[in-house]
Scaffold this motif. Sequence first.
Motif, short mmCIF file in Angstrom:
data_model
loop_
_atom_site.label_atom_id
_atom_site.label_comp_id
_atom_site.label_asym_id
_atom_site.label_seq_id
_atom_site.Cartn_x
_atom_site.Cartn_y
_atom_site.Cartn_z
N GLY A 199 8.82 7.98 1.16
CA GLY A 199 10.04 8.19 1.93
C GLY A 199 10.05 7.48 3.27
O GLY A 199 11.06 7.45 3.96
N SER A 200 8.92 6.87 3.67
CA SER A 200 8.86 6.13 4.92
C SER A 200 9.37 4.72 4.71
O SER A 200 9.58 4.27 3.58
CB SER A 200 7.41 6.10 5.44
OG SER A 200 6.58 5.44 4.50
N HIS A 201 9.56 4.00 5.79
CA HIS A 201 10.05 2.62 5.72
C HIS A 201 9.08 1.72 6.46
O HIS A 201 9.17 1.56 7.68
CB HIS A 201 11.46 2.50 6.34
CG HIS A 201 12.49 3.34 5.64
ND1 HIS A 201 12.89 3.09 4.35
CD2 HIS A 201 13.19 4.42 6.07
CE1 HIS A 201 13.81 3.98 4.00
NE2 HIS A 201 14.00 4.80 5.03
N ARG A 252 0.83 -1.20 0.00
CA ARG A 252 0.00 0.00 0.00
C ARG A 252 0.86 1.26 0.00
O ARG A 252 0.52 2.26 -0.63
CB ARG A 252 -0.92 -0.02 1.23
CG ARG A 252 -1.98 1.08 1.20
CD ARG A 252 -2.98 0.92 2.32
NE ARG A 252 -2.37 1.05 3.64
CZ ARG A 252 -2.22 0.05 4.51
NH1 ARG A 252 -2.64 -1.18 4.18
NH2 ARG A 252 -1.66 0.24 5.68
N GLU A 253 1.98 1.20 0.68
CA GLU A 253 2.89 2.35 0.74
C GLU A 253 3.99 2.27 -0.30
O GLU A 253 4.92 3.09 -0.30
CB GLU A 253 3.50 2.45 2.13
CG GLU A 253 2.47 2.66 3.23
CD GLU A 253 3.10 2.78 4.61
OE1 GLU A 253 4.36 2.89 4.67
OE2 GLU A 253 2.37 2.78 5.60
N LEU A 254 3.91 1.28 -1.20
CA LEU A 254 4.92 1.08 -2.24
C LEU A 254 6.32 0.97 -1.66
O LEU A 254 7.31 1.43 -2.24
CB LEU A 254 4.85 2.20 -3.27
CG LEU A 254 3.55 2.30 -4.08
CD1 LEU A 254 3.59 3.48 -5.03
CD2 LEU A 254 3.30 1.01 -4.85
N GLY A 255 6.40 0.37 -0.49
CA GLY A 255 7.69 0.13 0.13
C GLY A 255 8.40 1.38 0.61
O GLY A 255 9.60 1.32 0.96
N GLY A 256 7.71 2.51 0.59
CA GLY A 256 8.35 3.76 0.99
C GLY A 256 9.14 4.41 -0.13
O GLY A 256 9.79 5.44 0.10
N PHE A 257 9.10 3.84 -1.33
CA PHE A 257 9.86 4.42 -2.44
C PHE A 257 9.34 5.80 -2.82
O PHE A 257 10.10 6.63 -3.31
CB PHE A 257 9.80 3.50 -3.66
CG PHE A 257 10.64 2.26 -3.51
CD1 PHE A 257 11.99 2.28 -3.84
CD2 PHE A 257 10.09 1.08 -3.03
CE1 PHE A 257 12.77 1.15 -3.72
CE2 PHE A 257 10.86 -0.05 -2.90
CZ PHE A 257 12.20 -0.03 -3.24
#
Length: 343
Positions: free
Chosen positions: A223-225, A215-220
């Motif tokens: 910017g999150s992890h 859902r967060e696209l891996g933070g790519f």
Amino acid sequence: MRFPGLLVILAVWITTLAAPAVAQHGQDAPPPAAATSPSGANPTTDAVNEQQLLQQMHKLQGRITIPDYKAALLEQPQGRTYQFLHERVLPWAAGILIIATILALAAFYFTRGRIMLDDSPESGIKIKRFNLLERLTHWVTASSFIVLAITGLNYFFGKRLIFPLIGPDAFAAWTQWAKFAHNTIAWPFIIGVLLMLVMWVRDNIPDRYDWRWLRELGGFVSGSHPPALRFNAGQKLIFWSVVVFGLTLTVSGIVMLFPFWALDINGMQWAQFFHASAGTVLTAIIIGHIYIGTLGMQGAYDAMGSGEVDLAWARAHHSAWVEQEHLQPRGAASAGTAGVPAE
């Protein structure tokens, strides 16, 4: 008594003169009409023609006395479909997919930049991410696939791109060695895929962290992890892609290395189609994997280089794994023996 003898001589002479005329007349005469059956039907007209045989049997076969049964196949329309796919569809599809992947990664790099550890500095504490066997398996499989990809792409683009540059003699020599390398290096690749399947399949079962990572696209982008265990969702997708497409390449490749032991000509054509398609898709996926493990992410290469990563990097990208394996109570098993794929 002489009169009858003269008559015989005269008859023979007339017959001799008339024979060429009769022969000439026979040459100029129209051919006899086709024979008909007692019922009046013409068997030539009523015979099954080639197009009807192709529609009903999908191929034309004859009778042979040699052991090679393939020689009996006279015509197979499926060969036209294979030629269309091989000469037109696959080269364009492969070229577009690979070039689009490279351009997308380049655009992402110049817009997003390299994924860093934010503002947190490295801790200086190293933790084990891969043991020697895992790293060796990875590098043997990876280097084998690079050779297979280069020599396999020659099958698509060699005569279109390389042949005009180096000429017929050099291209013939290159293609011969490329074929030898492709058939030989295939075996380390097959062994490597099977070893990775055995070593890492347990860590690639979907878990509760995967949906958030996707859902967060891996933070790519954000910017999150997002938290992840030994494998994040992206790594799992790469792993299962290598397994599925790698096994497809294995089965279809062995069929082509030992032709016609299990399939006929049409089956061999389909084996080549699946082999080329799987190789093209896996090449695009591995290009993305190489990007993330080198330019795309800070510290990712260390996991497969030395086998150790900084604790701060592990907490940023695999926080659930660190909590599970490295922050256990005293006496718990160390995570140094856990095999974890790199980014």
